[in-house]
Design a protein around this motif. Sequence first.
Motif, short mmCIF file in Angstrom:
data_model
loop_
_atom_site.label_atom_id
_atom_site.label_comp_id
_atom_site.label_asym_id
_atom_site.label_seq_id
_atom_site.Cartn_x
_atom_site.Cartn_y
_atom_site.Cartn_z
N GLU A 19 0.83 -1.22 0.00
CA GLU A 19 0.00 0.00 0.00
C GLU A 19 0.86 1.26 0.00
O GLU A 19 0.58 2.22 -0.71
N SER A 20 1.91 1.23 0.80
CA SER A 20 2.74 2.42 0.97
C SER A 20 3.38 2.86 -0.36
O SER A 20 3.48 4.05 -0.65
N ALA A 31 2.22 2.19 -3.32
CA ALA A 31 1.26 2.30 -4.42
C ALA A 31 1.11 3.75 -4.89
O ALA A 31 1.00 4.01 -6.08
N SER A 32 1.11 4.68 -3.93
CA SER A 32 1.00 6.09 -4.35
C SER A 32 1.44 7.00 -3.21
O SER A 32 1.42 6.61 -2.04
N SER A 60 -1.14 7.42 -0.56
CA SER A 60 -1.59 6.26 0.23
C SER A 60 -1.63 6.59 1.72
O SER A 60 -0.75 7.30 2.24
N THR A 61 -2.64 6.10 2.42
CA THR A 61 -2.72 6.36 3.87
C THR A 61 -1.56 5.66 4.60
O THR A 61 -1.27 5.98 5.73
N ARG A 62 -0.95 4.71 3.94
CA ARG A 62 0.21 4.06 4.58
C ARG A 62 1.55 4.59 4.04
O ARG A 62 2.59 4.02 4.31
N ARG A 63 1.49 5.68 3.26
CA ARG A 63 2.76 6.21 2.72
C ARG A 63 3.79 6.41 3.82
O ARG A 63 4.91 5.94 3.74
#
Length: 527
Positions: free
Chosen positions: A114-115, A117-118, A121-124
Amino acid sequence: MTAPKWWQQAVIYEIAAASFQDSDGDGRGDLSGLLQRLDHLAWLGVDALWLTPVQPSPFRDFGYDISDFCAIDPSLGTIEQFDQLVTELHRRDMHLILDFVPNHTAAEHPWFVESRASRASTRRNWYVWADPGEDGGPPNNWLSRFGGSAWAWDDTTGQYYYHSFLEEQPDLNWRNPAVREAMADVLRFWLRRGVDGFRVDASAVLIEDDLLRDDPPDPDADETLPPPQRLRRIFTDDRRESLECLEELRAVVEEFDDRMLAGEVQGKVDRIGHFYEGKRPRFHLPLNFALLDTPWDALSLQANIDAYLNSIPENAWPCWVIGGHDKHRIASKIGQTGARLMAMLALTLRGTPFLFAGDELGMEQAPVVAGRIDDPFEKLVPGYGLNRDPERAPIRWDEGPHGSFSIAEPWLPQDDRTRNVASLKGDDRSILHLCCSLIALRKQEPALTQGDQEPLRARNDILAFRRRHGGESIVVLLNLSREPRRWLAMESGKVLLSSHLDRKTGLPVDPPLLLRGQEGLIIKSGR
Ligand code: NOJ
Ligand code: MG
């Protein structure tokens, strides 16, 4: 005086499940295999098992690359088998310690997927991302322990991410409270399942400098050291911010009764004290490798033991590691007779001993030819003797094919045929019987587990110390020389144990005492 805690009296035995016993014929050990061997461990007398990671992993780094913190890797077994392991150990009055790997995940972990992905992302910010440096390259000069820059470029989002170890082991961002909370819940997940404690992996590298300042070259490092060890890691390792995270981990463990937190800590012995306590408690047992990293002679040992004891807080409980999955086997360094002395030393010094499965067999570095190398450390930083496969070789249980570790070719080559459990059990003077007798003696003589420790002055190549408890006094004498040596400075007593296993227990001794070459003696003072 408060009663000693279980982990202060315990002998802790590290196991890598993949190298212990295979049950399903894939050449890798598993939980079901381990369950079959518990009676042997009860016979040996060890009190606690520390399991290296058992969670789902692509196994690029011996399982220290975890893709799901709250499950069991299918190649190792199931969560039901894990629960059974907890039950079976507790039924035998044994404890279970798990590895906890907070610094990084596997690249396959859904958080990292997730991190990366963009940028939105909320997990960046669950991982450590940074823009390129001015030259378009990595943000600074930080190096991965496994070679090369510690920054990996991510094409999709146009930033670098930080990895202390493999590129496929991205570092979690411990400045982020959400990460801390999620990892606290990982601890709780296993604590609720009955785990008695953790060994925290790479605990000194959780947080790096937020200004991303460059590490300076180490003036003491020359070409003989692997390149990743030629910088002074001021800005990446052992920072105050990281140590504070350990206080939070400890607080989570304290939510449960009677659990223990041990930690892999980095750096020199003079830093180890900081890992016990800061503003708040940190580890119960920061792992101490002093015995492994010492030249093998009485004067060096005497000095290194004291240097360590001087560097820990006065009320801190010591620990002594004589083997591990990152350390060359001690028997290869100091020989088979030396390994017997080391076992006697670690099992009689004040503090908690840590053995790595196979140390009690005198296992040596297994021969791993080029085509069979598994360890990424050796693949990425070759030529410096860094390969950790030789100490990770699967155990031999008997003389059978593959030592009955597996019906299939084991995942790593094994040590010499003769170093197997059955043969050594059949030889009542073997190192296996020595370890078993030493562990039994600890249970019989409270002075060895609870007693104070008083150094005696090493003389004549003999390392010596005294343990005292109640009215009892026990003296440990280790002759590090290959030749016989006299020890003059002792009162009369009786033999408890010789490392040669050929002196009768209870036999009276008087000064001057003659120790044979590389003999260790445990003597109880008085008649
Ligand atoms: C420390 C572990 O003991 C070692 O085996 C591993 O390679 C690194 N941490 C990275 O997880
Ligand atoms: Mg298997």
